[in-house]
Design an enzyme around this catalytic site. Structure first.
Site, short mmCIF file in Angstrom:
data_model
loop_
_atom_site.label_atom_id
_atom_site.label_comp_id
_atom_site.label_asym_id
_atom_site.label_seq_id
_atom_site.Cartn_x
_atom_site.Cartn_y
_atom_site.Cartn_z
N HIS A 234 0.81 -1.22 0.00
CA HIS A 234 0.00 0.00 0.00
C HIS A 234 0.84 1.27 0.00
O HIS A 234 0.34 2.35 0.32
CB HIS A 234 -0.96 0.01 1.19
CG HIS A 234 -1.91 -1.15 1.20
ND1 HIS A 234 -3.01 -1.22 0.39
CD2 HIS A 234 -1.90 -2.31 1.92
CE1 HIS A 234 -3.66 -2.35 0.60
NE2 HIS A 234 -3.01 -3.03 1.53
N ARG A 290 -1.97 17.64 3.04
CA ARG A 290 -0.57 18.07 3.16
C ARG A 290 0.06 18.08 1.78
O ARG A 290 -0.54 17.64 0.80
CB ARG A 290 0.20 17.09 4.05
CG ARG A 290 0.10 15.66 3.55
CD ARG A 290 0.95 14.69 4.33
NE ARG A 290 0.62 13.31 4.03
CZ ARG A 290 1.05 12.62 2.97
NH1 ARG A 290 1.81 13.22 2.08
NH2 ARG A 290 0.72 11.36 2.79
#
Length: 350
Positions: A234, A290
């Site tokens: 992932h 972010r």
């Protein structure tokens, strides 16, 4: 408003990247470091530095109190969180705001709401952004009925999850109870939050993320997409822009959906909206509140310096362009190198 001095609450490549952006805008910088990182490049690049303490992250780069104290001691007016560490920590952003400092990123409210996968999904549905079919609330004692309604295979997913933690694929009802128990325990241990949601599992979809940017005045744009389907555990290995999986018509649809997501989230500064794409349809996966590791890929194909844009909009400047001003130029690709230990099950190794 001006940024009198910026403290970078990070280390390594991203700290150096932010420092260089500040230098080009003639903004003084403050580096923070642990005892072990005193001779690191970001410390040498900055105008000044403050040692936070022992190398254990909880005693240095994850210690909110120490970072706030460093900002006050150095008389920094703003804090850039970089990526990783505290960059998506709503409590950190709140602490920065409470001290009257500028957090170079979205507000703490946005970070908190988008970090909750159930709340984020509900917000996207409200904005008309396509979401993965599934149950919009939290799963409890009626999980088996919910899974049957969705249709197997399903994905059990932690509300506060990330990086594949707190996730389990369930192929039939006999696996559901065990998967929920394992995901709940992993979520609690990893995030301190054992809440779960249930979604339809999409097998081998494309993973495409769209770079967004918003100023403090409600102006929102996207800077096209990055293809990030090649992953390991992932974690993204290859990032490419533009994505070879979509055409211009789909690119416009995904870009609009990303901007709609930014609007409903009351977004500001840099962020990324992630989608899964399969059989001509795309679905909202999550929002990263972010600057991402892969931001350089977008900079290469748009010619826009995202770090300097972060600094300028945090100082109160409006976006200097509109959506129609932004165009793709060529293509760009980024590859990550992962260190693993082949003698120990290929676990990540520093």
């Amino acid at each position: 408003m001006t940024l009198k001095k910026v403290l970078i609450a990070n280390r390594g490549e991203i700290a150096c990247r932010v420092i260089r952006g500040c230098q080009e805008l003639e903004i003084p910088t403050v580096a923070v470091c642990s005892d072990a990182d005193l001779d690191s490049p970001h410390v040498k690049l900055a105008d000044e530095h403050i040692v936070l303490g022992p190398p254990t992250p909880s005693e240095s780069y994850l210690n909110i109190g120490k970072i706030i104290a460093a900002a006050k001691k150095s008389k920094a007016s703003a804090i850039h969180p970089g990526y990783g560490f505290l960059s998506e920590n709503a409590d950190f952003a709140q602490a920065v705001e409470d001290e009257g400092l500028i957090f170079i990123g979205p507000t703490s409210d946005t970070i908190r709401s988008m970090g909750d996968k159930a709340a984020a999904k509900a917000a996207m549905q409200k904005a008309g952004v396509p979401t993965i079919p599934g149950f919009s609330g939290l799963i409890g004692d009626v999980a088996e009925d919910i899974a049957a309604d969705i249709g197997y295979p399903v994905l059990v997913k932690a509300v506060a999850g990330g990086g594949g933690k707190g996730m389990r694929v369930v192929h039939d009802s006999s696996e559901l109870e065990t998967a929920i128990s394992a995901a709940r325990n992993e979520a609690q241990n990893s995030f301190g939050d054992d809440r779960l949601i249930l979604e339809k599992y999409l097998k081998n979809p494309k993973h495409i993320e769209v770079q967004i940017f918003s100023d403090n005045y409600g102006n929102n744009i996207h800077l096209f997409e990055r293809e990030c389907s090649i992953q390991r555990r992932h974690q993204k290995i290859i990032e490419e822009s533009p994505s070879p999986a979509i055409d211009d018509k789909m690119r416009k649809k995904m870009g609009k959906a990303a901007v709609d997501a930014a609007k409903v989230a009351n977004y500001r500064n840099a962020g990324t909206v992630e989608f899964l794409y399969q059989s001509g349809k795309f679905y909202f996966l999550e929002m990263n509140t972010r600057l991402q590791v892969e931001h350089g890929v977008t900079e290469m194909v748009t010619g826009i310096d995202l770090v300097k844009l972060q600094l300028k909009t945090a100082a109160g400047e409006k976006l200097p362009f509109t959506q129609s001003d932004i165009a793709l130029r060529g293509s760009s690709i980024q590859c990550r190198i992962y260190a693993e230990d082949p003698s120990n099950g290929f676990i990540p190794s520093p």
